[in-house]
Design an enzyme around this catalytic site. Structure first.
Site, PDB file in Angstrom:
ATOM      1  N   SER A  93       0.845  -1.191   0.000  1.00  0.00           N
ATOM      2  CA  SER A  93       0.000   0.000   0.000  1.00  0.00           C
ATOM      3  C   SER A  93       0.893   1.259   0.000  1.00  0.00           C
ATOM      4  O   SER A  93       1.725   1.404  -0.894  1.00  0.00           O
ATOM      5  CB  SER A  93      -0.956  -0.046   1.193  1.00  0.00           C
ATOM      6  OG  SER A  93      -1.985   0.904   1.064  1.00  0.00           O
ATOM      7  N   ASP A 216     -10.174  -9.116  -4.636  1.00  0.00           N
ATOM      8  CA  ASP A 216     -11.334  -8.445  -4.044  1.00  0.00           C
ATOM      9  C   ASP A 216     -11.164  -6.936  -4.181  1.00  0.00           C
ATOM     10  O   ASP A 216     -10.104  -6.394  -3.862  1.00  0.00           O
ATOM     11  CB  ASP A 216     -11.477  -8.819  -2.569  1.00  0.00           C
ATOM     12  CG  ASP A 216     -12.706  -8.198  -1.940  1.00  0.00           C
ATOM     13  OD1 ASP A 216     -13.786  -8.788  -2.082  1.00  0.00           O
ATOM     14  OD2 ASP A 216     -12.584  -7.119  -1.327  1.00  0.00           O
ATOM     15  N   HIS A 245      -7.015  -6.318   0.228  1.00  0.00           N
ATOM     16  CA  HIS A 245      -5.880  -5.399   0.274  1.00  0.00           C
ATOM     17  C   HIS A 245      -4.708  -5.947   1.090  1.00  0.00           C
ATOM     18  O   HIS A 245      -3.574  -5.532   0.891  1.00  0.00           O
ATOM     19  CB  HIS A 245      -6.348  -4.066   0.871  1.00  0.00           C
ATOM     20  CG  HIS A 245      -5.352  -2.962   0.784  1.00  0.00           C
ATOM     21  ND1 HIS A 245      -4.705  -2.621  -0.391  1.00  0.00           N
ATOM     22  CD2 HIS A 245      -4.885  -2.101   1.729  1.00  0.00           C
ATOM     23  CE1 HIS A 245      -3.884  -1.606  -0.161  1.00  0.00           C
ATOM     24  NE2 HIS A 245      -3.972  -1.274   1.117  1.00  0.00           N
TER      25      HIS A 245
END
Length: 266
Positions: A93, A216, A245
């Site tokens: 991320s 997802d 994530h």
């Protein structure tokens, strides 16, 4: 607990094993425990290293310096103090943004490879860019939510970040780790992270990169992450069908196996 002082901030880190350094960079508002499965299971063959950014996890809660640019500068100081060269930077991320920002500031002399774990070139919905998940209204709402209902904000993150509801132990870990970043720091880094844009930086990064996306799409679309691989001149793309994530937590065995394959190919 081990700490290194980097640019005036005491940063918590974990450093295990020997061999090629794998440096794990957490996402926004998170910390090293999101890499528990990697630090423990890969340290037999590699030097596994992870650090908490200033204001995050167990690191010092400094009042200033909460920008991606400062975190990249702190990373450079950390690599120097820990004598980490020829490293693979694994950015989950926001950690990928920190890695790309590091390249912009300091180049790639100390870097052997990159791994982008579910991050797009930007989190903001710029004109002529379809892959951002935040516009001005949503960002304003999020920053207000952080200040007015911190616990509910974290609960919402947990629901959005996983493909399937996490087990109680994982939920508790996530809640505890994200809670360690105080709301004022959350607001500062969330704004800075969201407004970053690395679309023009990526084409100049020739270092081999593994780009990983969770299938997802509650948090980020597959197309947004694939766009990163398309912009990089030397990238491989991997889709994790059972992840959202948090790929390093949701599919740790497969992620570790794919990471090993990538490192051994360098």
């Amino acid at each position: 607990m081990p700490y290194e002082q980097c640019n005036g901030a005491d940063l918590y880190f974990e450093d295990e094993g020997s061999g090629t350094p794998l440096v794990f960079l957490p996402g926004v508002m998170t910390g090293v425990r999101f890499f528990t499965h990697q630090l423990g299971n890969l340290s037999d063959d590699y030097r596994t290293v992870a650090l908490d950014y200033r204001g995050h996890g167990r690191s010092e809660k400094t009042e200033t310096g909460h920008t991606v640019g400062q975190y990249a500068s702190d990373l450079d100081a950390f690599l120097d103090r820990r004598d980490l060269d020829d490293a693979v930077l694994v950015g989950w991320s926001m950690g990928a943004l920190v890695a790309w920002e590091y390249v912009g500031q300091f180049g790639t002399d100390r870097v052997r490879g990159f791994v982008d774990v579910d991050m797009s070139a930007s989190a903001f919905q710029w004109d002529y860019y379809d892959h951002g998940r935040s516009d001005s209204a949503r960002l304003t709402e999020t920053l207000g939510f952080v200040q007015t209902d911190h616990a509910a904000f974290i609960e919402g993150l947990v629901e959005a970040a996983f493909a399937e509801p996490p087990c109680p132990e994982t939920r508790a870990l996530v809640f505890d780790e994200v809670s360690r970043t105080p709301p004022p720091i959350k607001s500062a880094i969330l704004f800075d992270y969201t407004m970053r844009d690395y679309r023009d930086v990526l084409p100049d990064i020739e270092t081999p990169t593994l780009v990983c996306a969770g299938a997802d799409e509650k948090w980020r679309t597959v197309a947004a992450v694939r766009d990163v691989a398309d912009r990089l001149p030397n990238a491989e793309f991997e889709l994790f069908e059972e992840s959202g994530h948090c790929i390093t937590v949701e599919e740790p065995e497969r992620f570790n196996r794919r990471l090993r394959e990538f490192v051994e190919s360098l």
